[in-house]
Design an enzyme around this catalytic site. Sequence first.
Site, short mmCIF file in Angstrom:
data_model
loop_
_atom_site.label_atom_id
_atom_site.label_comp_id
_atom_site.label_asym_id
_atom_site.label_seq_id
_atom_site.Cartn_x
_atom_site.Cartn_y
_atom_site.Cartn_z
N GLN A 111 2.64 -6.22 -2.96
CA GLN A 111 2.28 -5.95 -1.66
C GLN A 111 3.83 -5.03 -1.11
OE1 GLN A 111 1.66 -9.67 -3.15
NE2 GLN A 111 -0.53 -8.70 -2.29
N ASP A 115 0.87 -1.24 0.24
CA ASP A 115 0.24 -0.20 0.05
C ASP A 115 0.99 1.47 -0.09
OD1 ASP A 115 -2.02 -1.68 0.60
OD2 ASP A 115 -1.81 -1.38 2.74
N GLY A 128 -4.42 -4.75 -4.11
CA GLY A 128 -4.99 -3.56 -4.74
C GLY A 128 -4.53 -3.07 -5.26
N HIS A 129 -4.80 -2.32 -6.26
CA HIS A 129 -3.52 -0.84 -6.93
C HIS A 129 -4.30 0.23 -7.67
CE1 HIS A 129 0.50 -3.31 -7.82
NE2 HIS A 129 0.11 -3.28 -6.68
N LYS A 181 2.08 1.79 -5.04
CA LYS A 181 2.36 1.75 -6.79
C LYS A 181 2.02 1.69 -7.87
CE LYS A 181 3.30 -2.44 -3.93
NZ LYS A 181 3.47 -2.30 -3.10
P1 IMP Z 1 -3.03 -12.74 2.53
O1 IMP Z 1 -2.01 -12.31 0.97
O2 IMP Z 1 -4.20 -13.16 1.91
O3 IMP Z 1 -2.61 -13.97 2.60
O4 IMP Z 1 -2.61 -11.81 3.22
C1 IMP Z 1 -1.71 -12.16 4.66
C2 IMP Z 1 -0.81 -11.08 4.71
O5 IMP Z 1 -0.49 -9.28 3.44
C3 IMP Z 1 -1.63 -10.21 5.89
O6 IMP Z 1 -1.56 -8.90 7.14
C4 IMP Z 1 -2.97 -8.58 4.95
O7 IMP Z 1 -3.33 -8.16 5.58
C5 IMP Z 1 -1.11 -8.59 3.98
N1 IMP Z 1 -1.57 -8.24 2.57
C6 IMP Z 1 -2.06 -9.14 2.15
N2 IMP Z 1 -2.06 -8.27 0.46
C7 IMP Z 1 -1.72 -6.54 0.81
C8 IMP Z 1 -1.44 -5.86 -0.13
O8 IMP Z 1 -1.67 -5.63 -1.28
N3 IMP Z 1 -1.27 -4.66 0.55
C9 IMP Z 1 -1.05 -4.69 2.08
N4 IMP Z 1 -0.92 -5.91 2.47
C10 IMP Z 1 -1.67 -6.85 1.93
#
Ligand code: IMP
Length: 422
Positions: free
Chosen positions: A221, A13, A40-41, A16
């Site tokens: 991420q 977040d 999510g972009h 990007k």
């Molecule tokens: P998962 O990727 O859904 O397995 O989540 C694992 C961790 O990564 C959690 O803390 C999510 O909130 C975090 N996370 C996954 N994708 C994003 C992203 O695009 N931005 C911020 N945090 C993310």
Amino acid sequence: MPITLVIGTQWGDEGKGKVVDYYAKKADYVVRFQGGNNAGHTIKVGENVYKLHVTPSGVIQGKTGIIGNGVVIDPEVLIKELDELTARGIHPKLLISDRAHLIMPYHKLLDGAEEDLLGTQKIGTTKRGIGPCYSDKIARNGIRTCDILNAQLLKRKLERILPIKQKMLSIYSKRDILDLSSIHKTYLNYGKCLKPYITTTHITLQEAITQNKTILFEGAQGTMLDVDFGTYPYTTSSHTIAGGAAIGTGISPRHLTNIIGIVKAYTTRVGEGPLPTELTEDIGQYLQQKGQEFGTTTSRPRRCGWLDLVVVRHSCNISGITNLAITKLDVLNGLKTLKVCTQYKINGKIINYFPANTYDLEKCEPIYTQLKGWTDLPKPITTLSDLPKEAQEYLTYIQKEVATPISLVSYGPERSETLDCY
Ligand code: IMP
């Protein structure tokens, strides 16, 4: 530069999407290499706001998007995203790796079931099935895009995998029934929809490199969510660092020489896990509201804190970041004093690196340097010297502390609110 890689240096977040959109102007290809629709972009073009989860952001500008082998794809989400873009007049040029893994219905069920069972120890995942899908990939139980183009092969794989998944669901006391023929039919239909896009993208990219085409790799991420170098186990399940781009697309790491690290001017994270510079009171809420820090994917409020340069240094070193792009500088407007963390103290000992275990991390006390804030930023900004003196000092401090030059500053959500400092 023909090949540019954009990655997040914090917990995702970082903004990007906007930076990728900016660099995509010059690119022939925009490539995703890891993650899935947990990302999510958001891209704002005039009055139009686009929120993309799987499709590479560059398609908004008419570039060819590539979804590499390292991405996990929820075909339902991808098809919906493509349909929505088409309905808004954008006809995405897309190529999908025939080796990319697919998120299956049981991955989503198991992600939720595991999180429920973990209770207060949950990871706080996006519940999109990301972790279970990557687990199956590593355990060699995955279903890939090439499999949904072949009815017999898909059936054979499902016959082997579904009974195991059904048992796992019952262990978690879940009553959902995994119906082979319905999953088979649904995924074959997805295969029909996606067939025109599925190809050997690693070869496309290798050829593009030989032809000196301009390629932009778009990380999802951030470093602190990397499964090895982040705050494990409070991470995602993929490699978000620069090395992930080579593995997740099938190109040689020697091509990755221009690596842009995105640094939000403060720190945020969603989900559980350590966040050493977290601000739980007034200023945290101020940043959350002013920065609109609510997840693009899950709408969860993001936890906010001061800029943590131990984290940014860690990212720069692991990924060999060549330049920084600072985002959301305008969100700090109006704060009298700004704090920047440069080191941690654990049990009286000062450290400069990011510790591996969460137990140590919980005890980390950030050591801060205080800098003066500024009231407002002028618009437009055409050179760094247009910025208030204090904002210039803030940026200079960051560059010096992490020994990496800043090449871009974003000071608002609009495309035009971007200063290229090259
Ligand atoms: P998962 O990727 O859904 O397995 O989540 C694992 C961790 O990564 C959690 O803390 C999510 O909130 C975090 N996370 C996954 N994708 C994003 C992203 O695009 N931005 C911020 N945090 C993310």
